[in-house]
Design a protein around this motif. Structure first.
Motif, PDB file in Angstrom:
ATOM      1  N   ILE A 116      -6.869   7.098   2.770  1.00  0.00           N
ATOM      2  CA  ILE A 116      -5.537   7.551   2.376  1.00  0.00           C
ATOM      3  C   ILE A 116      -5.406   7.378   0.870  1.00  0.00           C
ATOM      4  O   ILE A 116      -5.607   6.271   0.351  1.00  0.00           O
ATOM      5  CB  ILE A 116      -4.433   6.718   3.064  1.00  0.00           C
ATOM      6  CG1 ILE A 116      -4.654   6.683   4.569  1.00  0.00           C
ATOM      7  CG2 ILE A 116      -3.059   7.252   2.730  1.00  0.00           C
ATOM      8  CD1 ILE A 116      -3.842   5.609   5.264  1.00  0.00           C
ATOM      9  N   LYS A 117      -5.085   8.430   0.175  1.00  0.00           N
ATOM     10  CA  LYS A 117      -4.973   8.353  -1.280  1.00  0.00           C
ATOM     11  C   LYS A 117      -3.859   7.398  -1.675  1.00  0.00           C
ATOM     12  O   LYS A 117      -2.776   7.390  -1.084  1.00  0.00           O
ATOM     13  CB  LYS A 117      -4.712   9.745  -1.862  1.00  0.00           C
ATOM     14  CG  LYS A 117      -4.860   9.799  -3.375  1.00  0.00           C
ATOM     15  CD  LYS A 117      -4.826  11.223  -3.887  1.00  0.00           C
ATOM     16  CE  LYS A 117      -5.054  11.253  -5.397  1.00  0.00           C
ATOM     17  NZ  LYS A 117      -5.064  12.645  -5.922  1.00  0.00           N
ATOM     18  N   SER A 133     -12.781  -1.548   2.243  1.00  0.00           N
ATOM     19  CA  SER A 133     -13.609  -0.398   2.618  1.00  0.00           C
ATOM     20  C   SER A 133     -14.288  -0.656   3.960  1.00  0.00           C
ATOM     21  O   SER A 133     -14.369  -1.801   4.422  1.00  0.00           O
ATOM     22  CB  SER A 133     -14.656  -0.129   1.533  1.00  0.00           C
ATOM     23  OG  SER A 133     -15.448  -1.290   1.330  1.00  0.00           O
ATOM     24  N   PRO A 134     -14.776   0.392   4.626  1.00  0.00           N
ATOM     25  CA  PRO A 134     -15.383   0.226   5.953  1.00  0.00           C
ATOM     26  C   PRO A 134     -16.485  -0.826   6.011  1.00  0.00           C
ATOM     27  O   PRO A 134     -16.592  -1.561   6.993  1.00  0.00           O
ATOM     28  CB  PRO A 134     -15.920   1.629   6.262  1.00  0.00           C
ATOM     29  CG  PRO A 134     -14.982   2.540   5.539  1.00  0.00           C
ATOM     30  CD  PRO A 134     -14.643   1.824   4.257  1.00  0.00           C
ATOM     31  N   TYR A 137       0.801  -1.230   0.000  1.00  0.00           N
ATOM     32  CA  TYR A 137       0.000   0.000   0.000  1.00  0.00           C
ATOM     33  C   TYR A 137       0.831   1.275   0.000  1.00  0.00           C
ATOM     34  O   TYR A 137       0.805   2.025  -0.956  1.00  0.00           O
ATOM     35  CB  TYR A 137      -0.983   0.011   1.178  1.00  0.00           C
ATOM     36  CG  TYR A 137      -1.796  -1.257   1.292  1.00  0.00           C
ATOM     37  CD1 TYR A 137      -2.147  -1.973   0.147  1.00  0.00           C
ATOM     38  CD2 TYR A 137      -2.199  -1.759   2.512  1.00  0.00           C
ATOM     39  CE1 TYR A 137      -2.879  -3.155   0.223  1.00  0.00           C
ATOM     40  CE2 TYR A 137      -2.940  -2.936   2.597  1.00  0.00           C
ATOM     41  CZ  TYR A 137      -3.269  -3.630   1.448  1.00  0.00           C
ATOM     42  OH  TYR A 137      -3.978  -4.790   1.540  1.00  0.00           O
ATOM     43  N   HIS A 138       1.553   1.554   1.075  1.00  0.00           N
ATOM     44  CA  HIS A 138       2.318   2.801   1.175  1.00  0.00           C
ATOM     45  C   HIS A 138       3.636   2.547   1.888  1.00  0.00           C
ATOM     46  O   HIS A 138       3.735   1.638   2.716  1.00  0.00           O
ATOM     47  CB  HIS A 138       1.544   3.845   2.000  1.00  0.00           C
ATOM     48  CG  HIS A 138       0.758   4.824   1.195  1.00  0.00           C
ATOM     49  ND1 HIS A 138       1.330   5.882   0.514  1.00  0.00           N
ATOM     50  CD2 HIS A 138      -0.579   4.922   0.968  1.00  0.00           C
ATOM     51  CE1 HIS A 138       0.383   6.587  -0.080  1.00  0.00           C
ATOM     52  NE2 HIS A 138      -0.787   6.019   0.173  1.00  0.00           N
ATOM     53  N   SER A 139       4.608   3.387   1.584  1.00  0.00           N
ATOM     54  CA  SER A 139       5.831   3.416   2.383  1.00  0.00           C
ATOM     55  C   SER A 139       5.557   4.179   3.681  1.00  0.00           C
ATOM     56  O   SER A 139       4.486   4.775   3.852  1.00  0.00           O
ATOM     57  CB  SER A 139       6.955   4.109   1.605  1.00  0.00           C
ATOM     58  OG  SER A 139       6.637   5.490   1.443  1.00  0.00           O
ATOM     59  N   ASP A 190      -9.660   6.120  -5.477  1.00  0.00           N
ATOM     60  CA  ASP A 190      -8.449   5.309  -5.361  1.00  0.00           C
ATOM     61  C   ASP A 190      -7.795   5.558  -4.005  1.00  0.00           C
ATOM     62  O   ASP A 190      -6.873   6.382  -3.871  1.00  0.00           O
ATOM     63  CB  ASP A 190      -7.469   5.642  -6.496  1.00  0.00           C
ATOM     64  CG  ASP A 190      -7.997   5.210  -7.850  1.00  0.00           C
ATOM     65  OD1 ASP A 190      -8.526   4.081  -7.943  1.00  0.00           O
ATOM     66  OD2 ASP A 190      -7.893   5.991  -8.808  1.00  0.00           O
ATOM     67  N   VAL A 191      -8.292   4.854  -3.005  1.00  0.00           N
ATOM     68  CA  VAL A 191      -7.825   5.079  -1.641  1.00  0.00           C
ATOM     69  C   VAL A 191      -7.602   3.755  -0.916  1.00  0.00           C
ATOM     70  O   VAL A 191      -8.159   2.708  -1.283  1.00  0.00           O
ATOM     71  CB  VAL A 191      -8.827   5.925  -0.821  1.00  0.00           C
ATOM     72  CG1 VAL A 191      -8.972   7.322  -1.412  1.00  0.00           C
ATOM     73  CG2 VAL A 191     -10.179   5.228  -0.718  1.00  0.00           C
TER      74      VAL A 191
END
Length: 220
Positions: A190-191, A166-167, A34-36, A205-206
């Motif tokens: 979070i984008k 998603s929630p 997903y993200h760093s 796109d999150v």
């Protein structure tokens, strides 16, 4: 075109240590879910520094060969324990971080965490819950996993879960407040990071961040 049953079979591999052992052997390059850390720092950093400025005791679950634990260390958070059920990933991380002596990497199944209760201030999940849900017994395994997270969290400790779900797909698992003795905060979107200059991202796109806070003493 890939048949849906094939996709499901591939995804089910994500819950198996053998799949990840083979993957990390074939491709030891850093793999980030997903993200760093840079993309998540705004959320994580306030949780990682104590009121008196001291670092908190952190557990990273399903660490893989991500740089997250190293990035936490480089950002001044030294007391970080990282676990994964892939022996290959743990061996790679031990070798890569041998100079960062306060980082611990331990092979462990997160459904059976081998630590005493009330130990960690913060537990970080970046894709692990999602991987567990891919398994044949995903819902049962997630219940075991979250029970273990609740057990090893200190009272007032925080569990942070980053997910593509998603929630409406994830909050049901986390909302068992009485069972896990914690309180779920509203999710934060979070984008997604832009992978290439040509990629066009929309507001849809999150990824999502789910945060829970352990309440007082667990009722056992």
């Amino acid at each position: 075109f890939i048949h849906q049953s094939v996709v499901q079979l591939i995804m089910s591999d994500y819950s198996m240590a053998e799949y990840w052992d083979d993957r990390y052997k074939r491709d030891p390059a850093v793999f980030e879910w997903y993200h760093s850390y840079d993309g998540l720092k705004q959320i994580l950093r306030p949780l990682l520094v104590g009121k008196q400025g001291g670092d908190k005791k952190v557990l990273v679950v399903g660490c893989g060969n991500s740089r997250l634990s190293e990035d936490l260390y480089d950002d001044g958070v030294k007391d970080v324990t990282s676990v994964d059920f892939s022996k290959v990933a743990i061996a790679q991380m031990k070798a890569r971080c041998k100079r960062k002596t306060t980082l611990q990497f331990i092979q462990m199944d997160v459904r059976k965490i081998e630590f005493k209760e009330d130990l960690f201030d913060v537990v970080i999940d970046k894709g692990t819950l999602d991987s567990i849900l891919c398994g044949e017994n995903g819902e049962e395994d997630v219940d075991e996993y979250l029970s273990e997270i609740s057990r090893v969290l200190k009272p007032d400790g925080t569990f942070v879960c980053f997910s593509f779900g998603s929630p409406d797909k994830r909050q049901g698992y986390l909302r068992k407040n009485q069972q896990y003795n914690w309180s779920l905060k509203p999710p934060v979107s979070i984008k997604k990071p832009q992978i290439s200059p040509d990629e066009v991202l929309t507001d849809q796109d999150v990824y999502y961040c789910y945060t829970v806070t352990r309440n007082g003493v667990l009722l056992r």
